[in-house]
Design a protein around this motif. Structure first.
Motif, PDB file in Angstrom:
ATOM      1  N   THR A  43       2.994  -0.324   8.293  1.00  0.00           N
ATOM      2  CA  THR A  43       2.355   0.371   7.515  1.00  0.00           C
ATOM      3  C   THR A  43       1.366  -0.665   6.274  1.00  0.00           C
ATOM      4  O   THR A  43       2.001  -1.776   5.990  1.00  0.00           O
ATOM      5  N   GLN A  44       0.353  -0.213   6.163  1.00  0.00           N
ATOM      6  CA  GLN A  44      -0.688  -1.005   5.433  1.00  0.00           C
ATOM      7  C   GLN A  44      -0.780  -0.394   4.194  1.00  0.00           C
ATOM      8  O   GLN A  44      -1.094   0.530   4.003  1.00  0.00           O
ATOM      9  N   ASP A  45      -0.790  -1.209   2.826  1.00  0.00           N
ATOM     10  CA  ASP A  45      -0.934  -0.814   1.534  1.00  0.00           C
ATOM     11  C   ASP A  45      -2.281  -1.085   1.360  1.00  0.00           C
ATOM     12  O   ASP A  45      -3.132  -1.899   1.846  1.00  0.00           O
ATOM     13  N   TYR A  47      -3.790  -1.348  -1.392  1.00  0.00           N
ATOM     14  CA  TYR A  47      -4.245  -2.585  -2.402  1.00  0.00           C
ATOM     15  C   TYR A  47      -4.554  -3.691  -1.818  1.00  0.00           C
ATOM     16  O   TYR A  47      -3.917  -4.164  -1.035  1.00  0.00           O
ATOM     17  N   ASP A  80      -3.714  -3.155  -9.746  1.00  0.00           N
ATOM     18  CA  ASP A  80      -2.826  -2.312  -8.598  1.00  0.00           C
ATOM     19  C   ASP A  80      -4.311  -1.149  -8.711  1.00  0.00           C
ATOM     20  O   ASP A  80      -5.349  -1.507  -9.289  1.00  0.00           O
ATOM     21  N   SER A 111      -0.439   8.517  -2.481  1.00  0.00           N
ATOM     22  CA  SER A 111       0.668   8.683  -2.747  1.00  0.00           C
ATOM     23  C   SER A 111       0.790   9.811  -4.271  1.00  0.00           C
ATOM     24  O   SER A 111       1.876  10.067  -4.443  1.00  0.00           O
ATOM     25  N   SER A 176      -3.038   4.530  -5.375  1.00  0.00           N
ATOM     26  CA  SER A 176      -2.229   3.828  -4.532  1.00  0.00           C
ATOM     27  C   SER A 176      -1.837   4.566  -3.464  1.00  0.00           C
ATOM     28  O   SER A 176      -1.743   5.880  -3.369  1.00  0.00           O
ATOM     29  N   THR A 178      -1.403   4.370   1.452  1.00  0.00           N
ATOM     30  CA  THR A 178      -0.868   3.401   2.683  1.00  0.00           C
ATOM     31  C   THR A 178      -1.502   4.154   3.895  1.00  0.00           C
ATOM     32  O   THR A 178      -1.977   5.399   4.143  1.00  0.00           O
ATOM     33  N   ASN A 371       4.002   1.966  -8.695  1.00  0.00           N
ATOM     34  CA  ASN A 371       5.122   1.558  -7.871  1.00  0.00           C
ATOM     35  C   ASN A 371       5.819   2.978  -7.487  1.00  0.00           C
ATOM     36  O   ASN A 371       5.696   3.826  -8.332  1.00  0.00           O
TER      37      ASN A 371
END
Length: 599
Positions: A43-45, A47, A80, A111, A176, A178, A371
């Motif tokens: 999984t790639q964030d 940010y 962020d 998210s 934010s 993913t 977060n």
């Protein structure tokens, strides 16, 4: 868990679309760092991987942002991807390169469920694929059926594509997200839905439990708690996108307004619940007036969230919720000082909610990073708060029950004490009445009735013990002239003084009594002899013969005393008659003397 469905994306493979892409590529495509996706890429964030472009007016088109000189900035220049409350649109750009050996489907998820509209432009050699999602988009029209904005990304082996996300939201621009494989997304989504199911399961259980308690006990705080919980649950449903997915899926334009309306309504009901739970009207009357003013202000804010622009409504929601929580927390601390039942747990519960509300508000204003903790701080804090408030309600009810029982016991003790006192008072009154019935009102000596009863008992004792009993009949000498000369009132004083002297000069075991007028009787038990009886009579005679000083006047009365003796063989009437005869003999012999009756 929503059905895994993929609505057909709009694959613009027409000739004008291809020509547009070719023209943009020939115009000088920019070289950007690509996200490389292999078979086992985790999984790639987003940010650090995406670039962003702010469009305050919201007028830029896809062609504008695809230009080589478009003012994109790397996300690494920010803390962020939370932009807070800002006007306009935010564009995100993400270049992709597939290093997989087979065609793979990836899923891009943002998210934050409260984004109004998110458009994805998936640009590749075959043209532009368009899809959209967001809480103002009807659920059936979303790219992927999910509570959050989710998009499918299909990559052929070695294919390069560039994703352009156009995000338009009147709320907080929290972007934010993913990018993950389809399998990872399914696991991640299942866990997310499970966590929310547990959360709402707890809320439903607590709500039903306290509703049943209200129906059984008719205690208003339980109903206030259930109402507050219902409004707060609506706000959480709106916040995490479950409401738009399951409850108002066809009311998409109003979906983003449900959050400020429901959360501000929850703030209003929280103040109502606090007033009922803490009973501020009784414990803190001045604070209660302030809470009433706060209720009116929040009620106005609820109406304002319906008509204000959504962004302003969300900002008003955050300020209102924070203000209400701080006020109630301070109120609960004051109630702890006053030892209000349940105030400690209430303060702790609102401290939990305040922590969550502060974190959410600060994240919405982009003052702290976005977060998992800050994104779900309201759910975490509210879950703890609801549990603690339920405990607080139980503790409050038990404490009030204990206080009522203690008050009931105290009332019973007070009532028992009053009954005892009343009984004693009645006994004392009865005794006093009995004494008055046996007492001469003028002299306080025993009256004729009391004399008769006592003498009969004394005769029985004398006969049983074979003891000598003496009865002295006393008639005052010279009392009539005093009465005629000085009046009856003065004569009564003389009689009262005579009674006092009689009590003084007779023995403690003897009974002095008044027959009437100026005649008195003394009953003497356990007399040793006739001489002893005469000595007692002479001592009494000497005491009576002493001058009396009343109202500044000196008067003197004498007495003639007749004494009758018996060992209990005569009755009371005969014994008094004998003493009376002896008294007349004393008068006949010259008065102011003692005469013993002959058998």
């Amino acid at each position: 868990m929503p059905a895994n469905r993929r609505p057909t994306a709009d694959f613009s493979v027409s000739l004008p679309g291809l020509l547009m892409v070719l023209c943009l590529l020939l115009a000088g495509p920019a070289v950007h760092a690509e996200m490389r996706l292999a078979e086992n890429t985790p999984t790639q964030d987003l940010y650090g991987q995406v670039d962003f472009l702010a469009d305050p007016q919201g007028t830029s088109s896809l062609a504008d942002v695809m230009r080589n000189d478009a003012p994109f900035h790397t996300s690494l220049t920010r803390r962020d991807l939370s932009f807070g409350y800002i006007p306009g649109v935010i564009w995100l750009r993400l270049p992709l390169l597939s290093e997989a050996k087979h065609t793979r489907t990836w899923r891009l998820e943002l998210s934050y469920a409260s984004l109004d509209e998110v458009r994805l432009y998936d640009v590749g050699a075959d043209g532009i694929r368009q899809s959209r999602s967001g809480d103002t988009v009807p659920y059936a029209q979303r790219s992927v059926g999910h509570r959050n904005p989710v998009f499918d990304i299909v990559l052929q082996p070695g294919e390069r594509r560039t994703l352009y996300l156009r995000v338009d939201s009147r709320g907080s621009m929290t972007l934010s997200g993913t990018l993950m494989s389809l399998r990872d997304f399914e696991q991640h989504s299942q866990i997310g839905y499970l966590v929310h199911a547990i959360y709402f399961g707890v809320l439903i259980a607590l709500g039903l439990y306290n509703l049943l308690l209200f129906l059984a006990l008719r205690e208003r705080p339980f109903l206030s708690y259930v109402s507050f919980m219902f409004a707060f649950a609506l706000s959480v449903l709106s916040l995490n996108g479950l409401g738009a997915q399951y409850l108002w899926s066809q009311a998409a334009p109003w979906s983003n307004r449900m959050l400020p309306v429901s959360l501000t309504l929850a703030a209003l009901l929280s103040v109502v619940f606090a007033r009922s739970f803490l009973d501020t009207r009784q414990w803190l009357p001045r604070w209660d007036k302030g809470l009433l003013v706060l209720c009116a202000a929040i009620a106005a804010a609820v109406l304002a969230t319906i008509v204000l622009p959504v962004q302003r409504a969300l900002q008003l929601m955050s300020l209102t919720g924070l203000s209400a929580t701080l006020t109630l927390l301070l109120t609960s601390f004051v109630c702890v000082g006053y030892r209000v039942p349940g105030a400690r747990l209430f303060a702790l519960a609102w401290l939990m909610l305040l922590s969550g509300a502060v974190l959410l508000a600060l994240r919405n204003f982009a003052l702290i990073p976005s977060n998992f903790l800050t994104l779900y701080s309201m759910q975490i804090g509210s879950g703890l708060e609801m549990i603690l408030l339920s405990f607080a309600l139980a503790a409050r009810f038990n404490e009030l029950k204990r206080q009522r029982e203690a008050a009931l016991q105290l009332n019973e003790q007070v009532l028992a004490k009053r009954v005892t006192e009343r009984t004693q008072a009645l006994e004392h009154a009865n005794l006093r009445l009995s004494e008055l019935a046996m007492q001469d009102p003028l002299t306080g000596l025993a009256n004729r009735t009391a004399l008769q009863q006592y003498l009969e008992q004394a005769l029985a004792r004398s006969s049983r013990r074979n003891e000598l009993l003496a009865v002295m009949l006393i008639d005052l000498d010279g009392f009539k002239p005093i009465n005629d000369q000085h009046g009856h009132a003065f004569g009564d004083q003389v009689l009262a003084e005579v009674a006092r002297r009689m009590r003084q000069y007779v023995r403690d075991v003897d009974l002095p009594a008044r027959l009437g007028g100026d005649e008195f009787v003394v009953v003497c038990e356990n007399v040793q002899s006739a001489d002893a009886a005469q000595d007692l009579a002479r001592r009494l005679l000497e005491g009576l013969d002493t001058p009396m000083y009343l109202e500044g006047r000196a008067v003197r009365v004498g007495a003639s005393i007749g004494v009758a003796l018996t060992q209990g063989h005569e009755d009371a009437t005969d014994l008094i008659r004998l003493a009376d005869s002896a008294m007349y003999q004393a008068k006949a012999q010259g008065r102011n003397r003692v005469c013993l009756a002959q058998p």
